[in-house]
Motif scaffolding. Structure first.
Motif, PDB file in Angstrom:
ATOM      1  N   SER A   3     -11.853   8.241   2.642  1.00  0.00           N
ATOM      2  CA  SER A   3     -13.004   8.059   1.758  1.00  0.00           C
ATOM      3  C   SER A   3     -13.259   6.561   1.630  1.00  0.00           C
ATOM      4  O   SER A   3     -12.322   5.774   1.496  1.00  0.00           O
ATOM      5  CB  SER A   3     -12.739   8.637   0.374  1.00  0.00           C
ATOM      6  OG  SER A   3     -12.547  10.023   0.441  1.00  0.00           O
ATOM      7  N   VAL A   4     -14.521   6.194   1.664  1.00  0.00           N
ATOM      8  CA  VAL A   4     -14.905   4.788   1.572  1.00  0.00           C
ATOM      9  C   VAL A   4     -15.213   4.451   0.119  1.00  0.00           C
ATOM     10  O   VAL A   4     -16.046   5.106  -0.518  1.00  0.00           O
ATOM     11  CB  VAL A   4     -16.123   4.489   2.466  1.00  0.00           C
ATOM     12  CG1 VAL A   4     -16.601   3.057   2.266  1.00  0.00           C
ATOM     13  CG2 VAL A   4     -15.782   4.744   3.931  1.00  0.00           C
ATOM     14  N   ALA A   5     -14.536   3.436  -0.399  1.00  0.00           N
ATOM     15  CA  ALA A   5     -14.832   2.930  -1.741  1.00  0.00           C
ATOM     16  C   ALA A   5     -15.967   1.914  -1.686  1.00  0.00           C
ATOM     17  O   ALA A   5     -16.801   1.852  -2.574  1.00  0.00           O
ATOM     18  CB  ALA A   5     -13.585   2.297  -2.357  1.00  0.00           C
ATOM     19  N   LYS A   6     -15.977   1.121  -0.594  1.00  0.00           N
ATOM     20  CA  LYS A   6     -16.990   0.076  -0.454  1.00  0.00           C
ATOM     21  C   LYS A   6     -17.082  -0.319   1.014  1.00  0.00           C
ATOM     22  O   LYS A   6     -16.066  -0.404   1.702  1.00  0.00           O
ATOM     23  CB  LYS A   6     -16.577  -1.128  -1.303  1.00  0.00           C
ATOM     24  CG  LYS A   6     -17.427  -2.351  -1.110  1.00  0.00           C
ATOM     25  CD  LYS A   6     -17.179  -3.485  -2.091  1.00  0.00           C
ATOM     26  CE  LYS A   6     -15.777  -3.878  -2.348  1.00  0.00           C
ATOM     27  NZ  LYS A   6     -15.619  -5.052  -3.218  1.00  0.00           N
ATOM     28  N   LEU A   7     -18.292  -0.564   1.483  1.00  0.00           N
ATOM     29  CA  LEU A   7     -18.492  -1.128   2.814  1.00  0.00           C
ATOM     30  C   LEU A   7     -19.642  -2.120   2.744  1.00  0.00           C
ATOM     31  O   LEU A   7     -20.805  -1.738   2.600  1.00  0.00           O
ATOM     32  CB  LEU A   7     -18.770  -0.054   3.870  1.00  0.00           C
ATOM     33  CG  LEU A   7     -19.046  -0.565   5.287  1.00  0.00           C
ATOM     34  CD1 LEU A   7     -17.947  -1.498   5.787  1.00  0.00           C
ATOM     35  CD2 LEU A   7     -19.227   0.585   6.253  1.00  0.00           C
ATOM     36  N   GLU A   8     -19.279  -3.398   2.780  1.00  0.00           N
ATOM     37  CA  GLU A   8     -20.246  -4.492   2.811  1.00  0.00           C
ATOM     38  C   GLU A   8     -20.126  -5.120   4.201  1.00  0.00           C
ATOM     39  O   GLU A   8     -19.259  -5.963   4.430  1.00  0.00           O
ATOM     40  CB  GLU A   8     -19.905  -5.537   1.760  1.00  0.00           C
ATOM     41  CG  GLU A   8     -19.838  -5.006   0.350  1.00  0.00           C
ATOM     42  CD  GLU A   8     -19.139  -5.974  -0.596  1.00  0.00           C
ATOM     43  OE1 GLU A   8     -19.608  -6.075  -1.732  1.00  0.00           O
ATOM     44  OE2 GLU A   8     -18.136  -6.609  -0.198  1.00  0.00           O
ATOM     45  N   PHE A   9     -20.976  -4.663   5.115  1.00  0.00           N
ATOM     46  CA  PHE A   9     -20.865  -5.093   6.508  1.00  0.00           C
ATOM     47  C   PHE A   9     -21.605  -6.404   6.715  1.00  0.00           C
ATOM     48  O   PHE A   9     -22.772  -6.446   7.095  1.00  0.00           O
ATOM     49  CB  PHE A   9     -21.385  -4.002   7.447  1.00  0.00           C
ATOM     50  CG  PHE A   9     -21.064  -4.266   8.886  1.00  0.00           C
ATOM     51  CD1 PHE A   9     -19.763  -4.156   9.341  1.00  0.00           C
ATOM     52  CD2 PHE A   9     -22.051  -4.637   9.774  1.00  0.00           C
ATOM     53  CE1 PHE A   9     -19.449  -4.416  10.672  1.00  0.00           C
ATOM     54  CE2 PHE A   9     -21.748  -4.887  11.109  1.00  0.00           C
ATOM     55  CZ  PHE A   9     -20.450  -4.781  11.548  1.00  0.00           C
ATOM     56  N   ARG A  10     -20.887  -7.487   6.399  1.00  0.00           N
ATOM     57  CA  ARG A  10     -21.397  -8.849   6.546  1.00  0.00           C
ATOM     58  C   ARG A  10     -20.192  -9.782   6.551  1.00  0.00           C
ATOM     59  O   ARG A  10     -19.134  -9.425   6.025  1.00  0.00           O
ATOM     60  CB  ARG A  10     -22.335  -9.200   5.400  1.00  0.00           C
ATOM     61  CG  ARG A  10     -21.663  -9.135   4.047  1.00  0.00           C
ATOM     62  CD  ARG A  10     -22.539  -9.613   2.903  1.00  0.00           C
ATOM     63  NE  ARG A  10     -21.909  -9.381   1.623  1.00  0.00           N
ATOM     64  CZ  ARG A  10     -20.873 -10.052   1.121  1.00  0.00           C
ATOM     65  NH1 ARG A  10     -20.333 -11.046   1.805  1.00  0.00           N
ATOM     66  NH2 ARG A  10     -20.366  -9.766  -0.063  1.00  0.00           N
ATOM     67  N   PRO A  11     -20.307 -10.967   7.134  1.00  0.00           N
ATOM     68  CA  PRO A  11     -19.203 -11.914   7.048  1.00  0.00           C
ATOM     69  C   PRO A  11     -18.846 -12.171   5.583  1.00  0.00           C
ATOM     70  O   PRO A  11     -19.723 -12.405   4.752  1.00  0.00           O
ATOM     71  CB  PRO A  11     -19.754 -13.171   7.732  1.00  0.00           C
ATOM     72  CG  PRO A  11     -20.773 -12.629   8.704  1.00  0.00           C
ATOM     73  CD  PRO A  11     -21.409 -11.467   7.971  1.00  0.00           C
ATOM     74  N   GLY A  12     -17.559 -12.056   5.264  1.00  0.00           N
ATOM     75  CA  GLY A  12     -17.096 -12.189   3.904  1.00  0.00           C
ATOM     76  C   GLY A  12     -17.105 -10.874   3.133  1.00  0.00           C
ATOM     77  O   GLY A  12     -16.522 -10.783   2.060  1.00  0.00           O
ATOM     78  N   GLY A  13     -17.757  -9.851   3.677  1.00  0.00           N
ATOM     79  CA  GLY A  13     -17.822  -8.546   3.033  1.00  0.00           C
ATOM     80  C   GLY A  13     -16.551  -7.750   3.270  1.00  0.00           C
ATOM     81  O   GLY A  13     -15.711  -8.091   4.109  1.00  0.00           O
ATOM     82  N   MET A  14     -16.423  -6.654   2.527  1.00  0.00           N
ATOM     83  CA  MET A  14     -15.207  -5.847   2.591  1.00  0.00           C
ATOM     84  C   MET A  14     -15.522  -4.389   2.893  1.00  0.00           C
ATOM     85  O   MET A  14     -16.495  -3.836   2.402  1.00  0.00           O
ATOM     86  CB  MET A  14     -14.457  -5.926   1.253  1.00  0.00           C
ATOM     87  CG  MET A  14     -13.131  -5.155   1.266  1.00  0.00           C
ATOM     88  SD  MET A  14     -12.295  -5.112  -0.355  1.00  0.00           S
ATOM     89  CE  MET A  14     -11.843  -6.818  -0.546  1.00  0.00           C
ATOM     90  N   PHE A  15     -14.657  -3.800   3.711  1.00  0.00           N
ATOM     91  CA  PHE A  15     -14.582  -2.357   3.898  1.00  0.00           C
ATOM     92  C   PHE A  15     -13.309  -1.943   3.171  1.00  0.00           C
ATOM     93  O   PHE A  15     -12.213  -2.339   3.557  1.00  0.00           O
ATOM     94  CB  PHE A  15     -14.516  -2.016   5.389  1.00  0.00           C
ATOM     95  CG  PHE A  15     -14.171  -0.585   5.718  1.00  0.00           C
ATOM     96  CD1 PHE A  15     -14.777   0.470   5.057  1.00  0.00           C
ATOM     97  CD2 PHE A  15     -13.258  -0.298   6.710  1.00  0.00           C
ATOM     98  CE1 PHE A  15     -14.462   1.790   5.371  1.00  0.00           C
ATOM     99  CE2 PHE A  15     -12.939   1.009   7.044  1.00  0.00           C
ATOM    100  CZ  PHE A  15     -13.547   2.053   6.370  1.00  0.00           C
ATOM    101  N   HIS A  16     -13.439  -1.196   2.075  1.00  0.00           N
ATOM    102  CA  HIS A  16     -12.313  -0.783   1.247  1.00  0.00           C
ATOM    103  C   HIS A  16     -12.268   0.735   1.267  1.00  0.00           C
ATOM    104  O   HIS A  16     -13.282   1.387   0.989  1.00  0.00           O
ATOM    105  CB  HIS A  16     -12.509  -1.326  -0.172  1.00  0.00           C
ATOM    106  CG  HIS A  16     -11.362  -1.090  -1.077  1.00  0.00           C
ATOM    107  ND1 HIS A  16     -11.525  -0.776  -2.402  1.00  0.00           N
ATOM    108  CD2 HIS A  16     -10.014  -1.121  -0.874  1.00  0.00           C
ATOM    109  CE1 HIS A  16     -10.346  -0.632  -2.967  1.00  0.00           C
ATOM    110  NE2 HIS A  16      -9.415  -0.836  -2.055  1.00  0.00           N
ATOM    111  N   TYR A  17     -11.123   1.293   1.609  1.00  0.00           N
ATOM    112  CA  TYR A  17     -11.036   2.733   1.829  1.00  0.00           C
ATOM    113  C   TYR A  17      -9.694   3.281   1.354  1.00  0.00           C
ATOM    114  O   TYR A  17      -8.725   2.553   1.169  1.00  0.00           O
ATOM    115  CB  TYR A  17     -11.243   3.052   3.314  1.00  0.00           C
ATOM    116  CG  TYR A  17     -10.259   2.354   4.233  1.00  0.00           C
ATOM    117  CD1 TYR A  17      -9.076   2.969   4.610  1.00  0.00           C
ATOM    118  CD2 TYR A  17     -10.514   1.070   4.704  1.00  0.00           C
ATOM    119  CE1 TYR A  17      -8.167   2.323   5.440  1.00  0.00           C
ATOM    120  CE2 TYR A  17      -9.612   0.420   5.536  1.00  0.00           C
ATOM    121  CZ  TYR A  17      -8.446   1.052   5.897  1.00  0.00           C
ATOM    122  OH  TYR A  17      -7.548   0.408   6.711  1.00  0.00           O
ATOM    123  N   ILE A  18      -9.672   4.595   1.185  1.00  0.00           N
ATOM    124  CA  ILE A  18      -8.446   5.299   0.833  1.00  0.00           C
ATOM    125  C   ILE A  18      -8.222   6.405   1.855  1.00  0.00           C
ATOM    126  O   ILE A  18      -9.168   7.100   2.247  1.00  0.00           O
ATOM    127  CB  ILE A  18      -8.493   5.859  -0.602  1.00  0.00           C
ATOM    128  CG1 ILE A  18      -7.150   6.498  -0.978  1.00  0.00           C
ATOM    129  CG2 ILE A  18      -9.662   6.806  -0.791  1.00  0.00           C
ATOM    130  CD1 ILE A  18      -7.029   6.872  -2.447  1.00  0.00           C
TER     131      ILE A  18
END
Length: 165
Positions: free
Chosen positions: A42-57
Motif C-alpha cells: 500500500s502506498v502512503a505517499k508518492l511524490e515523483f520529483r527530485p527530493g520527493g518520497m515514495f513511502h509504502y507499507i
C-alpha cells in the motif's frame, strides 16, 4: 563507490519504455507490482520529483508489516530514475532493517531504461550502499544472491503487470 560493491540486475520487458517508466511514477501502478512476491503493498505517499518520497507499507499474509521509502534524487523521463531506498517507520523516517545482519540504512539505486527492438525495454538496476560501514558493505555484497532472487520476483510481477496494462 567501486563496482565491486554494486549490485546489478538487468531485465528485458515486453513493453515500450514510456510504459515501463510510467508504472514507476504512479501509486496505483506501484501497488500492483513493487515488492517481494506474496506481500501486499500500500502506498502512503508518492511524490515523483527530485527530493520527493515514495513511502509504502508491505504486509505479509500473516499480518507482519514493514515500511519502506525511496527519496528521489534524479528523474530523467523516460530513461532514468535515481533514488535512495531505506526501511522506514510509519512517518517516513529511516529505521534499521528488520534483520539481524548489519545491513546498510541507505541504498542508492539507479534505474536505467533503454529502448530495445520491437517495442521492448531493457531495465538495468544498479544498487550500492550509501554512507555504510565496512561491515555493512560486506553484508550487502554477501546479499547479492538474495537480492538477485528478490528483484527477480519483483520484476516477474512487473512483467505480468505490464502485460495487463
Amino acid at each position: 563507490m567501486s563496482t565491486e560493491t554494486e549490485f546489478v540486475i538487468t531485465r528485458v520487458f515486453d513493453a515500450p519504455r514510456e510504459l515501463v517508466f510510467k508504472v514507476w511514477t504512479e501509486a496505483a501502478h506501484m501497488e500492483r507490482w513493487w515488492g517481494p512476491k506474496g506481500l501486499a503493498l500500500s502506498v502512503a505517499k508518492l511524490e515523483f520529483r527530485p527530493g520527493g518520497m515514495f513511502h509504502y507499507i508491505m504486509r505479509t499474509p500473516d499480518g507482519h508489516e514493514m515500511w519502506g521509502r525511496f527519496v528521489f534524487r534524479e528523474i530523467a523521463a523516460p530513461e532514468r530514475i535515481v533514488f535512495v531506498n531505506s526501511f522506514s517507520d510509519a512517518e517516513g523516517g529511516i529505521t534499521a532493517p528488520p534483520f539481524e545482519d548489519p545491513w546498510p540504512s541507505e541504498i542508492l539505486n539507479t534505474v536505467t531504461l533503454a529502448e530495445e527492438a520491437d517495442g521492448r525495454t531493457m531495465l538495468t538496476l544498479v544498487s550500492a550502499p550509501v554512507n555504510a560501514t565496512d561491515e555493512e558493505v560486506r553484508v550487502f555484497k554477501e546479499g547479492f544472491a538474495s537480492m538477485d532472487e528478490g528483484y527477480g520476483g519483483t520484476f516477474d510481477q512487473l512483467a505480468a503487470y505490464l502485460a495487463q496494462v
